[in-house]
Design a protein around this motif. Structure first.
Motif, PDB file in Angstrom:
ATOM      1  N   ALA A 149       0.836  -1.202   0.000  1.00 54.70           N
ATOM      2  CA  ALA A 149       0.000   0.000   0.000  1.00 54.70           C
ATOM      3  C   ALA A 149       0.873   1.255   0.000  1.00 54.70           C
ATOM      4  CB  ALA A 149      -0.909  -0.002   1.232  1.00 54.70           C
ATOM      5  N   ASP A 150       0.263   2.377  -0.330  1.00 55.42           N
ATOM      6  CA  ASP A 150       0.848   3.713  -0.154  1.00 55.42           C
ATOM      7  C   ASP A 150       2.079   3.981  -1.024  1.00 55.42           C
ATOM      8  OD1 ASP A 150      -1.126   4.236   1.719  1.00 55.42           O
ATOM      9  OD2 ASP A 150       0.073   3.411   3.356  1.00 55.42           O
TER      10      ASP A 150
ATOM     11  N   GLY B  10      -8.130  -1.969  -2.380  1.00 59.19           N
ATOM     12  CA  GLY B  10      -6.829  -2.619  -2.277  1.00 59.19           C
ATOM     13  C   GLY B  10      -6.026  -2.564  -3.563  1.00 59.19           C
TER      14      GLY B  10
ATOM     15  N   PRO C 176      -7.505   2.346  -0.528  1.00 52.64           N
ATOM     16  CA  PRO C 176      -7.643   1.367   0.558  1.00 52.64           C
ATOM     17  C   PRO C 176      -8.904   0.515   0.458  1.00 52.64           C
ATOM     18  CG  PRO C 176      -7.055   3.535   1.424  1.00 52.64           C
ATOM     19  CD  PRO C 176      -7.414   3.723  -0.003  1.00 52.64           C
ATOM     20  N   GLU C 177      -9.975   1.078  -0.064  1.00 52.20           N
ATOM     21  CA  GLU C 177     -11.232   0.340  -0.114  1.00 52.20           C
ATOM     22  C   GLU C 177     -11.147  -0.866  -1.051  1.00 52.20           C
ATOM     23  OE1 GLU C 177     -16.006   1.060  -1.063  1.00 52.20           O
ATOM     24  OE2 GLU C 177     -14.616   2.754  -0.950  1.00 52.20           O
TER      25      GLU C 177
END
Length: 284
Positions: free
Chosen positions: A205-206, A236, A233-234
């Motif tokens: 992530a990120d 992925g 994030p929702e």
């Protein structure tokens, strides 16, 4: 991002749920198949059950594969609702074994249908093959079934998945999610994983994935209004916009940046450098 076909299929699943009996625990008769618009890619028989795997593709392919699963009880000829399913794909190479990135298998709007995705980073060949292990739990009892599957190289030969080591010495797997390209600004998505071990591939992530689409046969021109891929994030996944100004062959040049903005893989496109070492391909 889901294909249009997947979206309509999920809407159909939700509608089908309304027409079923009042109890979601009741098995669904074999004649009612909410996945009839999809292709049956595998059928595993064991433990008095048949596990059916469906896809909108005609088989399993290198890269991102969305898969739907149903479990049929052979004694009652009905599909089983509210099961718990996990999977583990294993590639048997000539000198070692490894797995690949995959999601959890989750419920859908229909209690007898489950879904997830697998990212295959290499295709099957004459000497090396994939096995898929499915562990499922019904009514407090856990079962297992394992069988071989064939993973095909893309029919068009275009690159949709990258396996590479970043400047941080981390091994990454980056794959484009399927979509129907149009001469337009397209929604565009990818998923990114790192290899912790040969069997464990957690999502990353990120980070940021910059995109620079080019047409090599047309002077390597680019296109306007592209948006880099940012982690959502929702879902992925990494989501952005891909501008395609004409039909033909496109090379989508990429750079992977960490959360500090450091380039982990890929290069800028300049007059001296016409392509990045990190890229996807498409032709339409």
């Amino acid at each position: 991002m889901k294909t249009i076909k997947s979206i309509f299929a999920l809407l159909f699943l939700s509608m089908g749920m309304v027409s079923c009996s009042d109890s979601t625990d009741d098995p669904m008769p074999v004649s009612d198949n909410p996945l009839e618009a999809f292709n049956l890619t595998s059928s595993f028989e064991a433990n008095g059950h048949v596990l059916e795997l469906y896809s909108d593709q005609d088989g399993y392919f290198l890269g991102y594969n969305e898969v739907y699963v149903r479990i049929k009880d052979l004694a009652t000829e009905s599909y089983i609702p509210d099961a718990t399913i996990a999977w583990n794909p294993i590639m048997h190479m000539t000198d070692k074994t490894h797995s690949c990135p995959r999601s959890e298998i989750t419920a859908t709007g229909d209690a007898t249908v489950y879904k997830g995705y697998i990212v295959f980073q290499m295709a099957s060949n004459t000497d090396e093959y994939w096995e898929l292990n499915l562990e499922y739990r019904i009514g407090g009892t856990t079962y297992n079934v394992t069988d071989q599957i064939v993973v095909n190289a893309p029919v068009n030969g275009k690159k949709t998945v990258n396996v590479f080591t970043g400047t941080d010495n981390v091994r990454y797997i980056l794959t484009m999610m399927p979509f129907a390209p149009e001469v337009a600004v397209n929604d565009f998505s990818a998923v990114l994983f790192k290899m912790e071990t040969m069997m464990n591939f957690p999502p990353v992530a990120d980070h940021t994935i910059t995109i620079d689409p080019r047409m090599p046969s047309m002077g390597n021109h680019s296109s306007p209004n592209n948006e880099d891929l940012i982690f959502d994030p929702e879902s992925g996944s990494y989501i952005g916009k891909l501008s395609l100004t004409m039909t033909g062959y496109w090379k989508i040049n990429l750079k992977l940046l960490n959360d500090n903005g450091d380039v982990l893989k890929g290069e800028d496109i300049t007059e001296e450098n016409e392509e990045s070492s990190l890229f996807f391909e498409l032709e339409f």
